[in-house]
Motif scaffolding. Structure first.
Motif, PDB file in Angstrom:
ATOM      1  N   GLU A 148       0.849  -1.189   0.000  1.00 42.56           N
ATOM      2  CA  GLU A 148       0.000   0.000   0.000  1.00 42.56           C
ATOM      3  C   GLU A 148       0.890   1.246   0.000  1.00 42.56           C
ATOM      4  O   GLU A 148       2.092   1.167   0.284  1.00 42.56           O
ATOM      5  N   ALA A 149       0.290   2.394  -0.283  1.00 44.08           N
ATOM      6  CA  ALA A 149       1.058   3.639  -0.346  1.00 44.08           C
ATOM      7  C   ALA A 149       1.332   4.223   1.033  1.00 44.08           C
ATOM      8  O   ALA A 149       2.110   5.167   1.152  1.00 44.08           O
ATOM      9  N   HIS A 150       0.713   3.688   2.073  1.00 43.36           N
ATOM     10  CA  HIS A 150       0.823   4.230   3.425  1.00 43.36           C
ATOM     11  C   HIS A 150       0.374   5.690   3.468  1.00 43.36           C
ATOM     12  O   HIS A 150       0.809   6.457   4.330  1.00 43.36           O
ATOM     13  N   ASN A 151      -0.462   6.043   2.554  1.00 44.54           N
ATOM     14  CA  ASN A 151      -1.134   7.345   2.527  1.00 44.54           C
ATOM     15  C   ASN A 151      -2.385   7.140   1.695  1.00 44.54           C
ATOM     16  O   ASN A 151      -2.322   7.003   0.460  1.00 44.54           O
ATOM     17  N   ASP A 152      -3.529   7.083   2.373  1.00 46.12           N
ATOM     18  CA  ASP A 152      -4.779   6.736   1.690  1.00 46.12           C
ATOM     19  C   ASP A 152      -5.146   7.724   0.597  1.00 46.12           C
ATOM     20  O   ASP A 152      -5.730   7.336  -0.430  1.00 46.12           O
ATOM     21  N   PHE A 153      -4.807   8.983   0.763  1.00 50.76           N
ATOM     22  CA  PHE A 153      -5.182  10.006  -0.215  1.00 50.76           C
ATOM     23  C   PHE A 153      -4.333   9.892  -1.474  1.00 50.76           C
ATOM     24  O   PHE A 153      -4.831  10.016  -2.596  1.00 50.76           O
ATOM     25  N   VAL A 154      -3.044   9.643  -1.287  1.00 51.11           N
ATOM     26  CA  VAL A 154      -2.156   9.458  -2.436  1.00 51.11           C
ATOM     27  C   VAL A 154      -2.552   8.200  -3.203  1.00 51.11           C
ATOM     28  O   VAL A 154      -2.582   8.191  -4.440  1.00 51.11           O
ATOM     29  N   GLN A 155      -2.870   7.138  -2.477  1.00 52.62           N
ATOM     30  CA  GLN A 155      -3.252   5.900  -3.154  1.00 52.62           C
ATOM     31  C   GLN A 155      -4.564   6.068  -3.911  1.00 52.62           C
ATOM     32  O   GLN A 155      -4.728   5.510  -5.003  1.00 52.62           O
ATOM     33  N   LEU A 156      -5.477   6.844  -3.356  1.00 50.25           N
ATOM     34  CA  LEU A 156      -6.725   7.131  -4.068  1.00 50.25           C
ATOM     35  C   LEU A 156      -6.443   7.859  -5.376  1.00 50.25           C
ATOM     36  O   LEU A 156      -7.053   7.559  -6.408  1.00 50.25           O
ATOM     37  N   LEU A 157      -5.512   8.808  -5.350  1.00 45.94           N
ATOM     38  CA  LEU A 157      -5.128   9.528  -6.572  1.00 45.94           C
ATOM     39  C   LEU A 157      -4.525   8.588  -7.599  1.00 45.94           C
ATOM     40  O   LEU A 157      -4.840   8.672  -8.796  1.00 45.94           O
ATOM     41  N   VAL A 158      -3.666   7.691  -7.153  1.00 52.18           N
ATOM     42  CA  VAL A 158      -3.024   6.750  -8.076  1.00 52.18           C
ATOM     43  C   VAL A 158      -4.054   5.854  -8.732  1.00 52.18           C
ATOM     44  O   VAL A 158      -4.032   5.635  -9.949  1.00 52.18           O
ATOM     45  N   GLU A 159      -4.972   5.334  -7.954  1.00 47.85           N
ATOM     46  CA  GLU A 159      -5.891   4.315  -8.461  1.00 47.85           C
ATOM     47  C   GLU A 159      -7.112   4.877  -9.177  1.00 47.85           C
ATOM     48  O   GLU A 159      -7.646   4.217 -10.086  1.00 47.85           O
ATOM     49  N   THR A 160      -7.565   6.066  -8.781  1.00 50.42           N
ATOM     50  CA  THR A 160      -8.785   6.617  -9.400  1.00 50.42           C
ATOM     51  C   THR A 160      -8.574   7.986 -10.025  1.00 50.42           C
ATOM     52  O   THR A 160      -9.526   8.572 -10.537  1.00 50.42           O
ATOM     53  N   GLY A 161      -7.355   8.505  -9.962  1.00 50.96           N
ATOM     54  CA  GLY A 161      -7.052   9.768 -10.633  1.00 50.96           C
ATOM     55  C   GLY A 161      -7.711  10.973  -9.989  1.00 50.96           C
ATOM     56  O   GLY A 161      -8.338  10.891  -8.925  1.00 50.96           O
ATOM     57  N   ILE A 162      -7.599  12.079 -10.669  1.00 50.35           N
ATOM     58  CA  ILE A 162      -8.191  13.328 -10.186  1.00 50.35           C
ATOM     59  C   ILE A 162      -9.709  13.208 -10.116  1.00 50.35           C
ATOM     60  O   ILE A 162     -10.349  13.764  -9.224  1.00 50.35           O
ATOM     61  N   GLY A 163     -10.276  12.458 -11.049  1.00 52.72           N
ATOM     62  CA  GLY A 163     -11.730  12.276 -11.063  1.00 52.72           C
ATOM     63  C   GLY A 163     -12.227  11.626  -9.785  1.00 52.72           C
ATOM     64  O   GLY A 163     -13.147  12.132  -9.123  1.00 52.72           O
ATOM     65  N   GLY A 164     -11.633  10.502  -9.404  1.00 50.36           N
ATOM     66  CA  GLY A 164     -12.059   9.812  -8.201  1.00 50.36           C
ATOM     67  C   GLY A 164     -11.764  10.608  -6.948  1.00 50.36           C
ATOM     68  O   GLY A 164     -12.590  10.658  -6.026  1.00 50.36           O
ATOM     69  N   PHE A 165     -10.599  11.240  -6.907  1.00 49.85           N
ATOM     70  CA  PHE A 165     -10.227  12.041  -5.746  1.00 49.85           C
ATOM     71  C   PHE A 165     -11.199  13.193  -5.547  1.00 49.85           C
ATOM     72  O   PHE A 165     -11.591  13.512  -4.418  1.00 49.85           O
ATOM     73  N   THR A 166     -11.626  13.803  -6.637  1.00 52.63           N
ATOM     74  CA  THR A 166     -12.533  14.952  -6.549  1.00 52.63           C
ATOM     75  C   THR A 166     -13.899  14.554  -6.012  1.00 52.63           C
ATOM     76  O   THR A 166     -14.443  15.219  -5.119  1.00 52.63           O
ATOM     77  N   VAL A 167     -14.463  13.477  -6.525  1.00 49.52           N
ATOM     78  CA  VAL A 167     -15.808  13.099  -6.080  1.00 49.52           C
ATOM     79  C   VAL A 167     -15.795  12.615  -4.630  1.00 49.52           C
ATOM     80  O   VAL A 167     -16.750  12.857  -3.874  1.00 49.52           O
ATOM     81  N   ILE A 168     -14.709  11.960  -4.207  1.00 50.46           N
ATOM     82  CA  ILE A 168     -14.615  11.557  -2.805  1.00 50.46           C
ATOM     83  C   ILE A 168     -14.484  12.784  -1.906  1.00 50.46           C
ATOM     84  O   ILE A 168     -15.059  12.842  -0.807  1.00 50.46           O
ATOM     85  N   THR A 169     -13.747  13.785  -2.379  1.00 52.88           N
ATOM     86  CA  THR A 169     -13.632  15.028  -1.617  1.00 52.88           C
ATOM     87  C   THR A 169     -14.998  15.697  -1.469  1.00 52.88           C
ATOM     88  O   THR A 169     -15.365  16.164  -0.374  1.00 52.88           O
ATOM     89  N   VAL A 170     -15.762  15.740  -2.553  1.00 60.41           N
ATOM     90  CA  VAL A 170     -17.109  16.311  -2.498  1.00 60.41           C
ATOM     91  C   VAL A 170     -17.984  15.505  -1.544  1.00 60.41           C
ATOM     92  O   VAL A 170     -18.763  16.074  -0.753  1.00 60.41           O
ATOM     93  N   PHE A 171     -17.858  14.191  -1.592  1.00 62.49           N
ATOM     94  CA  PHE A 171     -18.610  13.312  -0.685  1.00 62.49           C
ATOM     95  C   PHE A 171     -18.329  13.676   0.773  1.00 62.49           C
ATOM     96  O   PHE A 171     -19.258  13.843   1.579  1.00 62.49           O
ATOM     97  N   LEU A 172     -17.056  13.853   1.116  1.00 64.82           N
ATOM     98  CA  LEU A 172     -16.687  14.179   2.493  1.00 64.82           C
ATOM     99  C   LEU A 172     -17.171  15.569   2.892  1.00 64.82           C
ATOM    100  O   LEU A 172     -17.634  15.775   4.022  1.00 64.82           O
ATOM    101  N   VAL A 173     -17.078  16.520   1.972  1.00 68.05           N
ATOM    102  CA  VAL A 173     -17.556  17.873   2.260  1.00 68.05           C
ATOM    103  C   VAL A 173     -19.045  17.853   2.580  1.00 68.05           C
ATOM    104  O   VAL A 173     -19.507  18.510   3.532  1.00 68.05           O
ATOM    105  N   LEU A 174     -19.810  17.104   1.815  1.00 63.17           N
ATOM    106  CA  LEU A 174     -21.251  17.011   2.053  1.00 63.17           C
ATOM    107  C   LEU A 174     -21.553  16.326   3.390  1.00 63.17           C
ATOM    108  O   LEU A 174     -22.491  16.713   4.094  1.00 63.17           O
ATOM    109  N   ILE A 175     -20.762  15.317   3.728  1.00 61.15           N
ATOM    110  CA  ILE A 175     -20.935  14.639   5.016  1.00 61.15           C
ATOM    111  C   ILE A 175     -20.751  15.629   6.157  1.00 61.15           C
ATOM    112  O   ILE A 175     -21.568  15.717   7.084  1.00 61.15           O
ATOM    113  N   TYR A 176     -19.662  16.385   6.090  1.00 58.65           N
ATOM    114  CA  TYR A 176     -19.368  17.326   7.178  1.00 58.65           C
ATOM    115  C   TYR A 176     -20.375  18.478   7.205  1.00 58.65           C
ATOM    116  O   TYR A 176     -20.785  18.922   8.283  1.00 58.65           O
ATOM    117  N   ARG A 177     -20.764  18.953   6.046  1.00 62.42           N
ATOM    118  CA  ARG A 177     -21.722  20.060   6.012  1.00 62.42           C
ATOM    119  C   ARG A 177     -23.054  19.643   6.622  1.00 62.42           C
ATOM    120  O   ARG A 177     -23.648  20.382   7.421  1.00 62.42           O
TER     121      ARG A 177
END
Length: 425
Positions: free
Chosen positions: A329-358
């Motif tokens: 593993e990358a020992h950094n979940d955010f970096v590994q998410l970028l590697v495996e799903t690119g900017i597209g996946g990283f962006t939608v997960i970020t939006v998901f978390l923002v909505l959760i917190y909001r």
């Protein structure tokens, strides 16, 4: 289809579904974090079975109901991205992506079921009690195992991977990740006014024992994440001028420190000393190198990534250092998410978390007196701990921890929306 926090009469099947979800989430940590194939299968089959029960329950009604929440949108977009990786065969290893897609599908089902089944105050209350008791006994077992250890998990299961076992986990950091999510539940209940003082003292004791086990596990990432969680809770209380509860939290922290000092766990002092020079002495140099290598990987496939679950397969071709160890593993979940799903996946997960917190933050105002906002606050703090830990570890790659995280995210969403919907306009 309804939006927000709709209400209906509680049916016995709803209670069974809520209990089934809690038991499924409780199963994962006890099964070594659900990292083995048989345990992953239980999570996938169990979540599917509960979904079918829920569907049968809803479609037996004259008017089936699905409560819609804003985080569903980025969740569906992320699922669409993974489907694109599979259909367009952009994944570096199709089967690995397919296997991970099934597992992440189970996470999605758990998130959906929690939002549909825990909208009632009684269920939110039950969730808090269940996981407070559960966390207490897991921590009690972990501490007992440490002081009577024979090098085996449950005293009988050999440690074949030669990991730093703690509790039911092969990796002590992943045990700490579990407790980061569970400790806020009894902690918030203990400093709120939901129960009488004797009951609150029991929750406080559970929180102390669970918190202490994080320090005893000697996970630096876990200790740092937990410290930030406590700091954020203190800021939250200070902004709301809850001096009495701030004092109670401070007293609990002092009791925690005193307990750790009295127990004097072997090696903890040396571990904490590493924080002064985390790169040179904390073993983080290899993790920094992995992150730097990962940036190069992302540059080659920046949009859709290399495929969910493919990091351990593609990384050897980009590794810049020699090691006898397999970098799984990358020992950094955010970096590994970028590697495996690119900017597209990283962006939608970020939006998901923002909505959760909001959504969650909007519904915590009455946390001292009502169970739903109290659970929203505890869930947000728990999620925050694992997210912070994610910068230096891979808890989100441990199915038990990832499943509990999405359940807490769903609890923050549904209890936060429930409280917000009940505010006078």
């Amino acid at each position: 289809m309804q939006t927000g926090a709709a209400r209906s009469e509680t049916h016995p099947i709803d209670t069974l579904l809520a209990l089934g979800i809690c038991l499924l989430l409780a199963f994962g940590p006890l099964a070594f974090g659900a990292v083995q194939e048989w345990a992953i299968c239980v999570l996938e089959v169990g979540s599917t079975f509960l979904l079918l029960v829920w569907a049968a329950r809803e479609f037996s009604k004259s008017q089936p109901r699905v409560i819609f929440y804003a985080p569903f949108i980025p969740a569906l977009l992320f699922a669409s991205l993974i489907v694109m990786q599979l259909l367009l065969r952009t994944s570096a290893y199709w089967y690995a992506t397919w296997s991970q897609a099934l597992l992440w599908g189970a996470y999605g089902v758990i998130f959906f079921l929690v939002t549909q089944c825990f909208y009632e105050t009684a269920f939110a209350k039950g969730f808090g009690i269940f996981f407070s008791v559960y966390g207490f006994f897991v921590a009690l077992f972990a501490i007992a195992q440490e002081f009577t250890s024979n090098g085996k998990i449950y005293w009988v299961v050999p440690n074949r991977n030669l990991g730093w076992i703690y509790g039911p986990y092969v990796n002590h950091s992943h045990y700490a990740g579990l407790m980061e999510m569970l400790v806020p539940i009894p902690l918030v209940i203990a400093i709120a006014n939901l129960y009488g003082k004797p009951i609150r003292l029991l929750f406080a004791f559970a929180a102390l024992l669970m918190s202490g086990s994080i320090f005893l596990s000697q996970s630096l990432g876990g200790i740092l994440a937990f410290t930030v969680q406590i700091g954020l809770l203190m800021v939250f209380l200070a902004k709301r001028r809850s001096r009495g509860r701030l004092f109670l939290l401070g007293a609990l922290c002092i009791a925690l420190a005193a307990g750790v000092v009295l127990l004097r766990p072997h090696g903890l002092g040396e571990r904490l000393a590493n924080l002064q020079h985390p790169i040179a002495r904390g073993g983080a140099d290899m993790r920094v190198a992995i992150v730097k290598d990962s940036v190069k990987i992302v540059k080659q496939r920046p949009i859709l990534g290399w495929g969910l679950g493919t990091f351990p397969i593609i990384y050897p071709s980009f590794r810049s250092f020699y090691s006898n160890f397999f970098v799984n593993e990358a020992h950094n979940d955010f970096v590994q998410l970028l590697v495996e799903t690119g900017i597209g996946g990283f962006t939608v997960i970020t939006v998901f978390l923002v909505l959760i917190y909001r959504t969650g933050i909007s519904g915590v105002e009455k946390w001292r007196r009502e169970h739903c906002p109290a659970m929203a606050l505890a869930a947000l703090i728990g999620c925050t701990g694992l997210l912070i830990h994610g910068f230096a570890d891979f808890n989100f790659r441990i199915p038990a921890n990832a499943a509990l995280f999405v359940a807490l995210a769903a609890m923050a969403t549904v209890t936060g929306a429930s409280t917000h919907a009940n505010k006078p306009h």
